[in-house]
Motif scaffolding. Structure first.
Motif, short mmCIF file in Angstrom:
data_model
loop_
_atom_site.label_atom_id
_atom_site.label_comp_id
_atom_site.label_asym_id
_atom_site.label_seq_id
_atom_site.Cartn_x
_atom_site.Cartn_y
_atom_site.Cartn_z
N CYS A 1 0.85 -1.19 0.00
CA CYS A 1 0.00 0.00 0.00
C CYS A 1 0.88 1.24 0.00
O CYS A 1 2.00 1.22 0.48
CB CYS A 1 -0.89 0.03 1.24
N LEU A 2 0.34 2.30 -0.53
CA LEU A 2 1.05 3.57 -0.56
C LEU A 2 0.17 4.64 0.06
O LEU A 2 -0.98 4.81 -0.35
CB LEU A 2 1.38 3.96 -2.01
N ALA A 3 0.70 5.32 1.05
CA ALA A 3 0.02 6.47 1.64
C ALA A 3 0.80 7.70 1.24
O ALA A 3 2.03 7.72 1.28
CB ALA A 3 -0.05 6.34 3.15
N VAL A 4 0.10 8.73 0.81
CA VAL A 4 0.72 9.93 0.29
C VAL A 4 0.45 11.10 1.23
O VAL A 4 -0.68 11.28 1.68
CB VAL A 4 0.16 10.24 -1.12
N PRO A 5 1.48 11.92 1.53
CA PRO A 5 1.24 13.07 2.40
C PRO A 5 0.55 14.20 1.67
O PRO A 5 0.76 14.41 0.47
CB PRO A 5 2.65 13.49 2.82
N GLY A 6 -0.30 14.90 2.40
CA GLY A 6 -0.99 16.08 1.87
C GLY A 6 -1.24 17.07 2.98
O GLY A 6 -1.23 16.72 4.17
N LEU A 7 -1.46 18.31 2.60
CA LEU A 7 -1.68 19.40 3.54
C LEU A 7 -3.17 19.71 3.63
O LEU A 7 -3.82 19.97 2.61
CB LEU A 7 -0.93 20.65 3.07
N ILE A 8 -3.72 19.70 4.84
CA ILE A 8 -5.13 20.04 5.04
C ILE A 8 -5.30 21.54 4.87
O ILE A 8 -4.68 22.32 5.60
CB ILE A 8 -5.63 19.61 6.43
N VAL A 9 -6.13 21.94 3.91
CA VAL A 9 -6.37 23.36 3.68
C VAL A 9 -7.69 23.84 4.29
O VAL A 9 -7.86 25.03 4.51
CB VAL A 9 -6.29 23.72 2.17
N SER A 10 -8.61 22.90 4.55
CA SER A 10 -9.84 23.25 5.26
C SER A 10 -10.47 21.98 5.82
O SER A 10 -10.19 20.88 5.35
CB SER A 10 -10.84 23.97 4.35
N VAL A 11 -11.30 22.17 6.84
CA VAL A 11 -11.99 21.06 7.50
C VAL A 11 -13.46 21.42 7.60
O VAL A 11 -13.81 22.56 7.92
CB VAL A 11 -11.42 20.79 8.91
N SER A 12 -14.34 20.42 7.35
CA SER A 12 -15.77 20.66 7.52
C SER A 12 -16.43 19.45 8.15
O SER A 12 -15.94 18.33 8.04
CB SER A 12 -16.44 20.99 6.18
N GLY A 13 -17.53 19.70 8.83
CA GLY A 13 -18.28 18.64 9.50
C GLY A 13 -17.96 18.57 10.97
O GLY A 13 -16.82 18.71 11.37
#
Length: 85
Positions: A2-14
């Protein structure tokens, strides 16, 4: 594997922890990602993402190192394609 890729959270909802989502930037590609497994994740955090789910919050240094490796792999692939007869 499996491959997990890093990313930057730019917004959160819920508000519900099960359906809480973040808009995550993967070097210019922004996707909505489920944050159920990372309830502590907030805007500005880096997360490891696999099949639409953030699996862990990681620090920026680790995220940038992984992104640099992925860019190197992409560059090798392009160089290999250019060298093909």
């Amino acid at each position: 594997m499996c491959l997990a890729v890093p990313g930057l959270i730019v917004s959160v909802s819920g508000d519900d922890s099960i359906i809480r989502v973040g808009r995550v930037d993967f070097g210019g590609v922004v996707k909505e990602i489920n944050l159920a497994y990372t309830p502590e994740a907030q805007r500005g955090d880096y997360v490891l993402v696999h099949v639409g789910f953030a699996l862990a919050v990681i620090d920026e240094v680790e995220a940038q190192r992984t992104l640099a490796y992925l860019r190197e792999i992409a560059a090798l692939d392009v160089a290999h394609a250019d060298a093909a007869p």
